[in-house]
Design a protein around this motif. Structure first.
Motif, short mmCIF file in Angstrom:
data_model
loop_
_atom_site.label_atom_id
_atom_site.label_comp_id
_atom_site.label_asym_id
_atom_site.label_seq_id
_atom_site.Cartn_x
_atom_site.Cartn_y
_atom_site.Cartn_z
N VAL A 86 53.34 -15.38 60.20
CA VAL A 86 54.46 -16.31 60.42
C VAL A 86 55.67 -15.87 59.57
CG1 VAL A 86 55.23 -18.72 60.20
CG2 VAL A 86 52.88 -18.22 60.91
N ALA A 87 55.40 -15.55 58.31
CA ALA A 87 56.50 -15.16 57.41
C ALA A 87 57.11 -13.82 57.83
CB ALA A 87 55.97 -15.07 55.97
N TYR A 88 56.27 -12.85 58.19
CA TYR A 88 56.77 -11.54 58.62
C TYR A 88 57.61 -11.69 59.89
CZ TYR A 88 53.64 -8.78 55.55
OH TYR A 88 53.00 -8.19 54.49
N SER A 89 57.11 -12.51 60.81
CA SER A 89 57.78 -12.69 62.09
C SER A 89 59.21 -13.22 61.86
CB SER A 89 56.97 -13.64 62.96
OG SER A 89 57.44 -13.65 64.27
N LYS A 90 59.29 -14.19 60.96
CA LYS A 90 60.61 -14.78 60.66
C LYS A 90 61.52 -13.74 59.99
CE LYS A 90 62.78 -18.67 58.21
NZ LYS A 90 64.08 -18.10 58.41
N GLN A 91 60.95 -13.01 59.03
CA GLN A 91 61.76 -12.02 58.32
C GLN A 91 62.28 -10.95 59.28
OE1 GLN A 91 60.03 -10.86 54.59
NE2 GLN A 91 61.23 -8.97 54.44
N ILE A 92 61.42 -10.55 60.20
CA ILE A 92 61.82 -9.54 61.18
C ILE A 92 62.95 -10.06 62.07
CG2 ILE A 92 61.00 -8.33 63.27
CD1 ILE A 92 58.27 -8.08 61.71
N LYS A 93 62.79 -11.30 62.53
CA LYS A 93 63.82 -11.89 63.40
C LYS A 93 65.15 -12.01 62.63
CE LYS A 93 65.02 -13.72 67.33
NZ LYS A 93 64.84 -13.07 68.62
N ASP A 94 65.04 -12.52 61.41
CA ASP A 94 66.26 -12.74 60.61
C ASP A 94 66.96 -11.43 60.28
OD1 ASP A 94 65.67 -15.38 60.69
OD2 ASP A 94 64.91 -15.54 58.64
N LYS A 95 66.18 -10.42 59.93
CA LYS A 95 66.80 -9.17 59.45
C LYS A 95 67.18 -8.21 60.58
CE LYS A 95 66.34 -9.54 54.83
NZ LYS A 95 65.13 -9.30 54.08
N THR A 96 66.43 -8.26 61.69
CA THR A 96 66.67 -7.24 62.73
C THR A 96 67.11 -7.84 64.06
OG1 THR A 96 64.44 -7.26 63.65
CG2 THR A 96 64.79 -5.87 61.71
N GLY A 97 66.89 -9.13 64.24
CA GLY A 97 67.20 -9.77 65.53
C GLY A 97 66.14 -9.53 66.58
N LYS A 98 65.10 -8.75 66.20
CA LYS A 98 64.03 -8.48 67.17
C LYS A 98 62.92 -9.52 67.04
CE LYS A 98 65.20 -3.66 66.95
NZ LYS A 98 65.03 -2.40 66.24
#
Lengths: 292, 490
Positions: free
Chosen positions: B215-227
């Protein structure tokens, strides 16, 4: 009577086939609707429950939700397809260059397979990879993709839009045929008498199209009430039941949940509604015959 | 109500069966030379290529090779999404069977996975079933419970039961009798794109250790990369959904019933347990709160996640070992700028164990079984000798591994000792990782209504949550109520 005996013989094979492929399944569905058929029992071990299945169907919240969806789906699809098809018929009734080509192009949605059309639209409207979203984003109209199919608020409207696209050419053909029957002399006479285009349309064209409109609407209502392919292929009734209609729910009950008894009861209810529509359809046909 | 009495009897029978067949992998016998209690990537590597088997000689002991007969067979085989190697293996299999038993006429039908169950149900009711069908592990108990299958197990085709995983044998058992022979068993693994991890500031070579990390990785990825971070799948009536959500549910300590327990009884409803609610909350957090997963998760199957993954738009997902081979094929077909993106994704693909939860690390113990239909409902009558020849051929060590080449693992554990297992390990990257998930495998409940629970009730619960039609708590309680009604209805 003797003279008609041969007629009965001629129609007998057709009647026999009808009995086999229509009457027997209808009877068996009605019979099965009185039984519980849980997934752990073979069909021959079914349990008699009388009218319980009908009570369960009529009392289920999910059926009430699907009923509302069915009503919206049927009425909106029919009304919009009719308006769009009628408009197209009026436009194409007047001679102009390229009319034949345009008629052919507008017929395309009607002649292509419903399954193929549903898959194509599923990809056009896809919430992440959809072509429409990509176009809107490429042209700067939107910064995020549209969410047509994964949103409970928009999914049914999206399916209706696809259904209207698929059905309006049918209305167009029917109404074009109807427009051919409007007497040209009457329109000219009205024009000579000073009637404007709107008055000619409203007082002459529309009354002449009454019967064909009625038949078209009834046929559309029946088709949409049974319209399975587009909702099933595009969303399977989802998300969270937001595009579930009677016919998809019956399929799900029968083949997803293996409740043939419950699905049969539901089918009988659907059958009763369809028969009622059929009654009005026949009445409309008879009325048209009498009028002509 | 008569139906309720029947249901209780059958549930008790299912519970008794479960109690008789504890799922401990350590119980694997020594006759095969395979010790599943030490099942690690190293052990799997050491085992591979240590034995040779003669398929024709083994089959000849069951049915003479000159036997003349006829066989009808339905299966879920290669399709448009299959890799070249899968197509080749399937074609080779039918050619090899025709060569081994030249006098058996085989009439086969390759069916679409999502349509097969309905067709088979309809065919069974209409007494038009095939003699043999290879079915996903979830489906057999329904047909067995209805008396539509014939009692038929590994010993009927000359194999010892020790040659199969206990979980797989459980899936072919109904009321203490065997109703099938396992063909292949699989556990999926966790895949991620190391380049996206790096771009998001995460360790590119380290899989998330827990579901909370996902959950945390998914959010970080979305926030930082937009993917999109995690490739969630939540479509109703699609087998992909439970295969991806149940590991999460079990990891948090939930379950549909008590299938994750050592000795399941299948009478205890756990969809509304705190663990199940925590798993739903995690999904809600990713889809609704963080918007870090594809919006189309509600209508997607796993196939629709493959394109965004190869396009570098999804960072993590649960999938088969075959996903790597599939991605290589997709990259090969890509052109222009897409080609470079796809090649980068393949180079950055990583496999790891599916994350743990507070309760356990879990994965669906999947696979398929060969079932023989009751002669009373087989179209054109039964040819039992032809059936035995075919099932023996298909479930032996050679073809159970070749037919599962890059999508699964051999149902017959002797397959792990063959040279083909060696070849697979040498050519299929990450196979050892996904195979080492096998001891964490949990079979779906062995109940006739399992397909309904997994394909409808569980995905509906997920959709009710993700669309905010209900809160996670309400959705879990609603699903539990539905499950209770389902069980009481039997």
């Amino acid at each position: 009577m003797v003279r008609h005996r041969a007629d009965y013989l001629y129609v007998a094979p057709a009647v026999l086939v009808m009995v086999l492929v229509i009457a027997y399944p209808v009877w068996f569905t009605f019979y099965l609707s009185m039984f519980s058929t849980p997934p752990n029992l073979a069909l021959e071990d079914k349990i008699f429950v009388g009218l319980d299945n009908y009570a369960r169907i009529l009392g289920a919240d999910s059926v009430h939700e699907a009923s509302l969806n069915t009503l919206v789906w049927t009425v909106a699809s029919t009304a919009l397809a009719f308006v769009l098809g009628f408009g197209a018929a009026l436009a194409l009734n007047r001679p102009f260059r390229g009319r034949g080509l345009l008629r052919g192009i507008l017929l395309v949605p009607y002649v292509i397979s419903a399954v193929a059309a549903a898959y194509v639209w599923r990809w056009l409207l896809h919430s992440d990879l959809g072509v429409l979203s990509a176009l809107a984003m490429a042209t700067g109209l939107r910064s995020q993709p549209f969410n047509f199919l994964d949103n409970t608020d928009t999914v049914l409207a999206s399916l209706i839009m696809v259904n209207v696209w698929k059905e309006f050419p049918f209305v167009m053909i029917m109404m074009l045929a109807g427009l051919q029957t409007v007497p040209d002399q009457l329109l000219r006479a009205a024009q000579v008498d000073g009637a404007g285009p709107w008055q000619r349309f409203w007082h002459i064209t529309v009354p002449h199209l009454g019967n064909v409109s009625l038949v078209t609407v009834l046929l559309l209502l029946a088709a949409n009430f049974n319209g399975f392919t587009i909702p099933w292929v595009m969303t399977g009734g989802g998300p969270a039941g937001a595009s579930e209609i009677w016919i998809t729910q019956i399929y799900q009950l029968a083949f997803g949940r293996i409740r043939f008894g419950l699905a049969s009861a539901y089918s009988v209810i659907l059958f009763a509604v369809m028969m009622t529509m059929g009654y009005f359809y026949v009445r409309a046909l008879v009325g048209r015959d009498r009028a002509s | 109500m008569a139906g309720y009495r029947i249901g209780r009897r059958e549930l008790l029978a299912g519970a008794a069966t479960a109690a008789l067949l504890p799922g401990a992998l350590a119980a694997q016998g020594n006759k095969t030379g395979v010790d599943a209690s030490t099942w690690t990537p190293d052990y799997i590597n050491k085992l591979a290529g240590t034995a040779d088997y003669d398929t024709a000689a083994e089959c000849a002991k069951v049915v003479p090779l000159d036997y003349k007969g006829r066989l009808t067979y339905w299966y879920w085989g290669v399709n448009q999404a299959s890799t070249e190697i899968e197509r080749k293996m399937e074609a080779d299999f039918f050619a090899a069977f025709a060569k081994t038993y030249p006098n058996i006429e085989l009439v086969k039908q390759n069916l679409d996975y999502n349509a097969m169950l309905d067709k088979l149900r309809t065919a069974s009711i209409g007494k038009s079933a095939p003699m043999v069908a290879r079915l996903p592990i979830l489906w057999g108990s329904e047909f067995a419970a209805k008396g539509q299958l014939m009692a038929f197990g590994p010993t009927d085709v000359g194999y010892s039961e020790d040659e199969f995983w206990p979980g797989a044998l459980k899936s072919v058992t109904w009321k203490g009798k065997r109703y099938g022979v396992p063909t292949n068993n699989e556990t999926m693994a966790f895949i991620w794109n190391a380049a996206i991890f790096k771009e998001a500031g995460l360790d590119p070579d380290k899989a998330p250790a827990s579901w909370d990390d996902v959950v945390a990785y998914s959010k970080q990825i979305k926030d930082k990369t937009g993917k999109n971070g995690y490739g969630m799948v939540a479509r109703v009536n699609a087998g992909n959904t439970p295969f991806r959500f149940m590991p999460q549910l079990w990891a948090y300590g939930g379950g549909a019933l008590d299938e994750a327990e050592a000795s399941p009884t299948y009478t205890k409803i756990m969809l509304n347990s705190p663990g199940a609610k925590a798993a739903l909350q995690a999904s809600y957090d990713m889809y609704v709160r963080d918007k870090s997963v594809p919006v189309s998760a509600l209508t997607n199957t796993q196939t629709e996640n493959q394109d965004p993954f190869i396009a570098g738009q999804i960072a993590m997902m649960i999938s088969h070992p075959s996903e790597y081979a599939l991605m290589i094929e997709r990259a090969r077909k890509a052109t222009g700028a897409d080609k470079q993106v796809a090649d980068n994704v393949v180079a950055n693909m990583r496999y790891g164990l599916i994350p743990r939860g507070p309760a356990r690390r879990a994965v669906v113990f999947g696979g398929s079984n060969a079932h023989v239909f009751n002669p009373n409902i087989v179209e054109g009558g039964m040819d039992l000798q032809a059936v035995k020849a075919f099932v023996a051929f298909m479930t032996g060590p050679e073809w159970s591994i070749k037919l599962a080449w890059n999508i699964s693992n051999p149902g017959n554990v002797r397959g792990f000792r063959t040279k083909w297992m060696r070849e697979r390990l040498d050519t299929i990257r990450f196979l050892d990782v996904s195979t080492s998930m096998l001891p964490n495998g949990i079979p779906f409940p062995v109940l006739p209504q399992s397909a309904e629970i997994m394909n409808i009730i569980v995905p509906n619960m997920l959709q009710n949550t993700l669309t905010r039609k209900m809160t996670p708590d309400q959705a879990a309680e609603n699903a539990a109520k539905e499950l209770r009604a389902l069980i009481n209805d039997l």
